[in-house]
Design an enzyme around this catalytic site. Structure first.
Site, short mmCIF file in Angstrom:
data_model
loop_
_atom_site.label_atom_id
_atom_site.label_comp_id
_atom_site.label_asym_id
_atom_site.label_seq_id
_atom_site.Cartn_x
_atom_site.Cartn_y
_atom_site.Cartn_z
N ASN A 130 -80.61 -67.03 80.49
CA ASN A 130 -79.19 -66.67 80.42
C ASN A 130 -79.21 -65.15 80.27
OD1 ASN A 130 -76.52 -66.24 79.81
ND2 ASN A 130 -76.34 -68.03 78.46
N LYS A 186 -80.87 -63.87 76.84
CA LYS A 186 -80.26 -64.41 75.62
C LYS A 186 -81.30 -65.05 74.71
CE LYS A 186 -76.42 -67.48 74.25
NZ LYS A 186 -75.33 -68.34 74.82
N ASN A 238 -68.79 -67.46 76.38
CA ASN A 238 -68.08 -68.67 76.86
C ASN A 238 -68.06 -69.60 75.65
OD1 ASN A 238 -68.95 -69.30 80.36
ND2 ASN A 238 -68.84 -67.35 79.35
N GLU A 266 -77.56 -75.50 76.72
CA GLU A 266 -78.25 -74.24 77.04
C GLU A 266 -79.75 -74.34 76.77
OE1 GLU A 266 -74.77 -71.46 75.34
OE2 GLU A 266 -76.39 -70.38 76.33
N GLU A 305 -70.19 -63.57 79.86
CA GLU A 305 -71.43 -64.34 80.01
C GLU A 305 -71.27 -65.27 81.22
OE1 GLU A 305 -71.64 -67.44 77.04
OE2 GLU A 305 -73.83 -67.66 77.25
N CYS A 350 -73.01 -63.97 73.80
CA CYS A 350 -72.33 -65.10 73.18
C CYS A 350 -72.82 -65.49 71.79
CB CYS A 350 -72.36 -66.30 74.13
SG CYS A 350 -71.05 -67.46 73.75
N1 ING Z 1 -71.13 -70.63 73.16
C1 ING Z 1 -70.74 -70.84 71.82
C2 ING Z 1 -70.81 -69.57 70.97
O1 ING Z 1 -71.76 -69.30 70.26
C3 ING Z 1 -71.00 -72.10 69.75
C4 ING Z 1 -71.47 -71.97 71.17
C5 ING Z 1 -69.66 -72.05 69.44
C6 ING Z 1 -71.92 -72.21 68.77
C7 ING Z 1 -69.24 -72.13 68.11
C8 ING Z 1 -71.53 -72.31 67.43
C9 ING Z 1 -70.18 -72.27 67.11
O2 ING Z 1 -69.81 -68.87 71.02
C10 ING Z 1 -72.22 -70.01 73.67
N2 ING Z 1 -72.29 -69.97 75.02
O3 ING Z 1 -73.11 -69.55 72.97
#
Ligand code: ING
Length: 309
Positions: free
Chosen positions: A106, A123, A193, A142, A46, A168
């Protein structure tokens, strides 16, 4: 056997100061490595061209436009498309897209062996928040910089199979895989990411993050009898740690290849698309087993409606 020799090409950290030119050179090096292993398809992360800029707060959102691509291929990424076409290798990667109409997404694209863009995805599940949140140990904006995806979850016929994309956070939502599963998807490619710590729950560290990451991929693959290719941007970007976890999951939900570490690297796996057939024709034969008359809530409501007290 319909085999796709698939390369999952992880990128290590991209610092704020790193140029797109430098990143494209790294991506081309990984592509050459994948070619040496006869890969048919290479999957990148991503937002593969820049640092994960949604961690930074811009009072004026337009100031974040420096991180967006206005054309694809553009002056810097054209070299990557040309190298892919020279290698006869299909590819997928994510980037921040600013459309001619001024819309921000995205985005990830699917490019065929000739270097033509055959698919685009915006996304849908944008995590985080859209205003500065002082309660968080770091920001995840985001929702500030991207619009919600407007293309749904399409799939495309390519490389003798049916291939779909997500990005992601999408991988955490079962609807993502199921909508593609209902179109016969045989391989879902995605980049991510993912911060290694939870900005709202500091005791949730890397181990828990990695568990949820793999759980989501394996469930999605198994429950829709599809290959899932997940590729990280990893490592420490300007002091912020992104986890690794690049892996290839087979239609039985088993992790068949995994890249250790948090630097640039590539893993290759021969993905037989016919390995999706048994699951699609038996336990997850949707036509025979699904009962949509009982699934209304899934699209009728957004949040939770608990029973009356
Ligand atoms: N990053 C993270 C993901 O979904 C996240 C944000 C992490 C949300 C952990 C909830 C829990 O992997 C992106 N860019 O979506």
């Amino acid at each position: 056997m319909r085999m796709i020799r698939t390369a999952a090409a992880q990128l290590g950290p991209i610092q704020w100061a790193d140029t797109r030119q430098a990143v494209v050179r790294r991506m081309m090096d990984l592509m050459d490595e994948a070619k040496a292993a006869d890969a048919d398809l290479i999957v990148y992360p991503e937002l593969a061209l820049t640092t994960f800029f949604p961690r930074w707060y811009y009072e004026n959102r337009a100031d974040a436009d420096e991180w967006f691509e206005r054309e694809m291929p553009g002056p810097v990424t054209r070299a990557l498309f040309e190298r892919a076409a020279q290698h006869g290798m299909a590819m997928s990667f994510g980037f921040a897209e600013l459309t001619p109409e001024g819309r921000h997404f995205n985005t990830s694209i699917l490019v065929d062996r000739s270097g033509a863009i055959v698919g685009k995805y915006h996304k849908v599940h944008l995590p985080g928040h859209d205003e500065y949140d002082p309660a968080r140990t770091f920001q995840h904006l985001e929702k500030r910089y991207f619009e919600t995806g407007d293309l749904g979850f399409p799939v495309w016929r390519m490389l003798d199979g049916i291939i779909g994309m997500c990005i992601c956070n999408d991988r955490r939502w079962p609807e993502t895989y199921r909508v593609m599963g209902l179109q016969g998807v045989e391989m879902v490619v995605l980049g991510f990411n993912t911060p290694s710590v939870n900005s709202q729950k500091s005791e949730e560290g890397l181990a828990q993050r990695m568990f949820h990451h793999k759980l989501s991929l394996q469930a999605g693959a198994y429950q829709n009898s599809t290959w899932v290719i997940a590729v990280a941007k990893a490592g420490v970007e300007d002091g912020h740690h992104l986890m690794g976890g690049t892996c290839i999951v087979n239609p039985d939900g088993e992790i068949v290849a995994e890249l250790e570490g948090e630097t640039d690297g590539v893993i290759i796996h021969p993905c037989d698309l016919d390995a999706t057939r048994f699951g699609k024709e038996t336990i997850f034969d949707f036509q025979r087993h699904r009962r949509v008359e009982h699934y209304g809530r899934i699209t009728a409501q957004t949040g939770v409606t608990p029973p009356p007290d």
